[in-house]
Design a protein around this motif. Structure first.
Motif, PDB file in Angstrom:
ATOM      1  N   UNK A 125       5.713  14.050   2.084  1.00 47.70           N
ATOM      2  CA  UNK A 125       4.545  13.183   2.224  1.00 47.70           C
ATOM      3  C   UNK A 125       5.014  11.736   2.097  1.00 47.70           C
ATOM      4  N   UNK A 126       4.822  10.946   3.168  1.00 50.73           N
ATOM      5  CA  UNK A 126       5.232   9.540   3.179  1.00 50.73           C
ATOM      6  C   UNK A 126       3.986   8.667   3.095  1.00 50.73           C
ATOM      7  N   UNK A 185       2.623  11.638   7.324  1.00 52.39           N
ATOM      8  CA  UNK A 185       2.767  10.176   7.231  1.00 52.39           C
ATOM      9  C   UNK A 185       1.387   9.540   7.191  1.00 52.39           C
ATOM     10  N   UNK A 186       1.088   8.812   6.123  1.00 58.36           N
ATOM     11  CA  UNK A 186      -0.229   8.201   5.985  1.00 58.36           C
ATOM     12  C   UNK A 186      -0.211   6.738   6.410  1.00 58.36           C
ATOM     13  N   UNK A 187      -1.313   6.278   6.986  1.00 60.11           N
ATOM     14  CA  UNK A 187      -1.520   4.874   7.334  1.00 60.11           C
ATOM     15  C   UNK A 187      -3.028   4.633   7.362  1.00 60.11           C
ATOM     16  N   UNK A 188      -3.484   3.719   6.507  1.00 63.56           N
ATOM     17  CA  UNK A 188      -4.932   3.540   6.371  1.00 63.56           C
ATOM     18  C   UNK A 188      -5.559   2.753   7.512  1.00 63.56           C
ATOM     19  N   UNK A 189      -4.791   1.899   8.201  1.00 64.81           N
ATOM     20  CA  UNK A 189      -5.338   1.137   9.320  1.00 64.81           C
ATOM     21  C   UNK A 189      -5.373   2.018  10.565  1.00 64.81           C
ATOM     22  N   UNK A 201      -8.876  20.204   4.677  1.00 65.12           N
ATOM     23  CA  UNK A 201      -7.853  19.466   3.933  1.00 65.12           C
ATOM     24  C   UNK A 201      -7.088  18.597   4.923  1.00 65.12           C
ATOM     25  N   UNK A 202      -6.390  17.598   4.404  1.00 63.68           N
ATOM     26  CA  UNK A 202      -5.639  16.675   5.260  1.00 63.68           C
ATOM     27  C   UNK A 202      -4.239  17.170   5.570  1.00 63.68           C
ATOM     28  N   UNK A 203      -3.690  18.007   4.688  1.00 66.27           N
ATOM     29  CA  UNK A 203      -2.353  18.543   4.913  1.00 66.27           C
ATOM     30  C   UNK A 203      -2.390  20.055   4.729  1.00 66.27           C
ATOM     31  N   UNK A 204      -1.498  20.733   5.423  1.00 56.94           N
ATOM     32  CA  UNK A 204      -1.492  22.195   5.386  1.00 56.94           C
ATOM     33  C   UNK A 204      -0.673  22.744   4.225  1.00 56.94           C
ATOM     34  N   UNK A 205       0.376  22.027   3.830  1.00 53.26           N
ATOM     35  CA  UNK A 205       1.268  22.514   2.770  1.00 53.26           C
ATOM     36  C   UNK A 205       1.494  21.414   1.753  1.00 53.26           C
ATOM     37  N   UNK A 206       1.683  21.791   0.523  1.00 51.48           N
ATOM     38  CA  UNK A 206       1.965  20.813  -0.527  1.00 51.48           C
ATOM     39  C   UNK A 206       3.335  20.167  -0.298  1.00 51.48           C
ATOM     40  N   UNK A 207       3.457  18.888  -0.588  1.00 53.41           N
ATOM     41  CA  UNK A 207       4.748  18.217  -0.383  1.00 53.41           C
ATOM     42  C   UNK A 207       5.749  18.544  -1.482  1.00 53.41           C
ATOM     43  N   UNK A 208       6.993  18.692  -1.069  1.00 52.13           N
ATOM     44  CA  UNK A 208       8.084  18.841  -2.034  1.00 52.13           C
ATOM     45  C   UNK A 208       8.651  17.482  -2.416  1.00 52.13           C
ATOM     46  N   UNK A 209       8.485  16.495  -1.528  1.00 53.39           N
ATOM     47  CA  UNK A 209       8.969  15.132  -1.775  1.00 53.39           C
ATOM     48  C   UNK A 209       7.862  14.159  -1.380  1.00 53.39           C
ATOM     49  N   UNK A 210       7.606  13.180  -2.253  1.00 50.43           N
ATOM     50  CA  UNK A 210       6.651  12.106  -1.955  1.00 50.43           C
ATOM     51  C   UNK A 210       7.443  10.815  -1.829  1.00 50.43           C
ATOM     52  N   UNK A 211       7.314  10.178  -0.668  1.00 45.23           N
ATOM     53  CA  UNK A 211       8.120   9.004  -0.343  1.00 45.23           C
ATOM     54  C   UNK A 211       7.258   7.751  -0.396  1.00 45.23           C
TER      55      UNK A 211
END
Length: 525
Positions: free
Chosen positions: A188-189, A212-216, A255-265
Motif C-alpha cells: 500500500x503506497x 496506490x492512493x492519491x486524493x486529487x 472495500x477499497x482494497x482486496x488484500x491486506x498490505x504487507x508493506x505500507x510505503x
C-alpha cells in the motif's frame, strides 16, 4: 551603470530519474502561468536547440523597452519533445565588467513553459519571442491549437522527479524487501503520485498487487494513464481517496482494497521531514490496520541540527550586511541549500528529535537541550535536515555533508543574533506539533549567560509580522478569485474565437487573445 542587457535562451526537454515513461505527467502538468526559477545544476534535462540571442536591451536607447516581437529560426540539435525555454542573461556594465547568469552557474535562471512540440534532430523550428516591458513570452511556430490544462502542480514536483539519490535509495530498499519474501506480497503506497515507486515495486515478481492512493481526482486519473503506459496496470490499483478514509477488506460489504498490505510505503517528505503528514499516516496505519504484522517503509527518522553563522558581508564594498542581517529573524522555517551557502559552523551536528514510525504519534512534543559551541562566532540560525531510515540497511539523508546531492534542501530557523564564545553550552528549545517542528533559542536560559552577547537591536515587531501574514492570506484568496474570473473570461473568448459572428467581435482579435493566453499556459476549467 548597467548599459546593456542581453538575453539568451535554449530550448529543452525536461527529464526525470525515475526510469519510467512519465510522458503523461508532462503532458498534463508541464505548464505554468509564469516563468519559474530554474537552477540547471539541480535539473535533469536535454538541450534540443542551440542557444540563441533573445533581446538586446540598450538602456541608453529610449526605444529599447518598447513592446516588440520577432521570429527566430533555430537549428534542432537533438530529437525530443520541446517543453520550454531556459532564459539567462548577460549584463554589461562597462567594457571590462560583465555579469553572466548562464546555465552553468548555481544562480537561478528562468524557465518558460511553451506548448509542447516534438522536434527532430537536424530540422529547424521557429520561435516567436516578444516582450511587453515587464514580461518575455516564447511561442513555437506555427502556433498550434492551444491545450486546455485542468490542473497545475507546484514546481517542486520537478525536483522530486529529478532527485536521483532519493529515487535510487527507495528503489534499492523496495527491491531488497521484495527479494527477501518467499511468497507474493501486497503493498500500500500512500500519496503516491506520479507513481514511480509504486511501479518500481510492481515490477518485482514477488509483488502481487500495489495499491496506490492519491486524493486529487485529476492527479489520480493521470497516474492511472502513466501506469498503463508502462504496462503495469494489472499490478497497480490506483485509489482516488484520502488514505485515512480507506476501507479495509471485509467479509461483507464494499472495500477499497482486496488484500491486506504487507508493506505500507510513505512517499511524501518536506524539508522538516514530517510536514507532509508522515506521523499522521503512520499512526493511522498502526491504529486502523487490523492485519498484523506489516512493515512500514520508512520505519523511522532522525532530525539533525547545526548552529551556524551566516553573514551577508559587504556588497560592492559597502557593509550593508550589518543592516540586512538583523532583519532575517522569522518564527517560520525557511529553506536553504547549505552546500551552496557560505557559512561557519558554530557547533557539531546534534540530534534534535528521533522518530520511530511504529510508535510515534501526533501529540505535541517539547524538549530542551544544550548544544556545545565548538567555534566562537555570531549565532545566526539553526539548520535542520533528516536521516530517513527506510529499513535496517538503507537511509536517505538530506544532510549537506552527504557525498550525493539530494534536491531536497535543508530547513532553517533564523534567530535573533547572538555573539557566542567557544566552549559554552547553548540552550535550545524544540517543539513539535504533529506536522510542524520548531527549533529556537531557550530565551529564559540565554539571558545573562556568560559567553553570550545579544547583537544589535531586535528588528521584530509582532504587529508587523501578523500584518504580513494577514496580507499574505488576503492576497492568496484574491489571487484565487482573480484566477476564477480570468478562467471565465478566457472561456468566453474561446467561444467567441470559435464562432465570433453572433458576438459581433472581430475574429482576429478574439483568436489572438485566446491563442496568446493559452500559449502562456492559462488554465480554463
Amino acid at each position: 551603470i548597467n548599459a546593456e542587457y542581453m538575453g539568451y535562451a535554449v530550448g529543452i526537454q525536461l527529464r526525470d530519474k525515475t526510469g519510467f515513461n512519465l510522458s503523461k505527467w508532462y503532458e498534463n502538468y508541464g505548464w505554468g502561468l509564469y516563468p519559474e526559477p530554474f537552477i540547471a545544476a539541480n535539473e535533469d534535462f536535454v538541450k534540443l536547440t542551440q542557444p540563441f540571442e533573445v533581446f538586446d536591451f540598450d538602456f541608453y536607447n529610449h526605444n529599447t523597452l518598447q513592446s516588440t516581437s520577432h521570429d527566430i529560426p533555430l537549428s534542432v540539435t537533438s530529437s525530443g519533445v520541446l517543453h520550454g525555454f531556459v532564459y539567462y542573461t548577460e549584463t554589461t556594465f562597462n567594457e571590462e565588467s560583465v555579469l553572466l547568469n548562464n546555465e552553468g552557474q548555481y544562480t537561478s535562471q528562468a524557465f518558460h513553459w511553451v506548448e509542447h512540440r516534438p522536434l527532430e534532430a537536424d530540422a529547424e523550428v521557429s520561435v516567436r519571442v516578444s516582450h511587453n516591458q515587464t514580461r518575455i513570452l516564447f511561442q513555437v511556430l506555427p502556433l498550434s491549437t492551444p491545450t486546455i490544462f485542468e490542473v497545475n502542480v507546484p514546481s517542486w514536483y520537478r525536483n522530486v522527479l529529478s532527485d536521483g539519490p532519493r529515487t535510487n535509495i527507495f528503489y534499492k530498499a523496495l527491491k531488497e524487501y521484495c527479494d527477501s519474501k518467499s511468497s507474493k506480497v501486497n503493498i500500500l503506497s500512500l500519496c503516491s503520485s506520479p507513481g514511480a515507486l509504486s511501479m518500481s515495486a510492481a515490477s518485482h515478481p514477488n509483488v502481487n498487487m500495489v495499491y496506490a492512493t492519491e486524493k486529487d481526482a485529476h492527479t489520480a486519473f493521470v497516474m492511472k494513464q502513466i501506469i498503463r503506459d508502462n504496462g503495469l496496470d494489472s499490478k497497480v490499483t490506483v485509489i482516488n481517496k484520502e488514505p485515512r478514509k480507506l476501507i479495509w477488506p471485509k467479509e461483507n460489504g464494499p472495500s477499497d482494497i482486496e488484500d491486506y498490505p504487507d508493506l505500507v510505503l510513505l512517499e511524501k517528505f518536506d524539508a522538516g521531514c514530517t510536514g507532509e503528514g508522515a506521523l499522521f499516516y503512520s499512526q493511522w496505519t498502526r491504529e486502523s490496520l487490523p492485519h498484523k504484522p506489516f512493515q512500514l517503509m520508512p520505519c523511522g527518522a532522525s532530525i539533525k541540527g547545526l548552529l551556524v553563522e551566516i553573514r551577508t558581508g559587504q556588497i560592492a564594498d559597502f557593509g550593508v550586511g550589518e543592516i540586512l542581517d538583523m532583519y532575517r529573524w522569522s518564527p517560520d522555517m525557511g529553506l536553504i541549500d547549505l552546500r551552496k551557502t557560505p557559512y561557519k559552523a558554530l557547533s557539531e551536528p546534534f540530534d534534535v528529535i528521533n522518530y520511530d514510525f511504529y510508535t510515534a504519534n501526533t501529540e505535541p512534543i517539547s524538549d530542551k537541550m544544550e548544544v556545545k559551541i565548538s567555534a566562537s562566532g555570531i549565532a545566526t540560525a539553526i539548520v535542520l535536515w533528516f536521516d530517513l531510515k527506510l529499513d535496517d540497511n538503507n537511509v536517505w539523508s538530506t544532510s549537506p555533508f552527504e557525498s550525493y546531492s539530494s534536491n531536497t534542501m535543508q530547513g532553517i530557523y533564523y534567530i535573533h543574533e547572538l555573539k557566542v564564545d567557544e566552549g559554552i553550552s547553548f540552550p535550545i528549545e524544540v517543539h513539535h506539533q504533529g506536522s510542524k517542528i520548531v527549533v529556537t533559542v531557550d530565551n529564559e536560559k540565554i539571558k545573562g549567560k556568560e559567553g553570550v552577547v545579544p547583537l544589535n537591536q531586535r528588528r521584530m515587531n509582532p504587529r508587523w509580522y501578523e500584518h504580513g501574514k494577514e496580507v499574505e492570506m488576503y492576497t492568496s484568496t484574491q489571487m484565487q478569485l482573480v484566477q476564477t474570473e480570468f478562467n471565465t473570461l478566457s472561456d468566453a473568448f474561446i467561444k467567441m474565437a470559435i464562432d465570433p459572428v453572433p458576438f459581433a467581435v472581430d475574429p482576429e482579435i478574439s483568436l489572438r487573445f485566446a491563442t496568446t493566453m493559452f500559449n502562456e499556459g492559462i488554465a480554463v476549467d
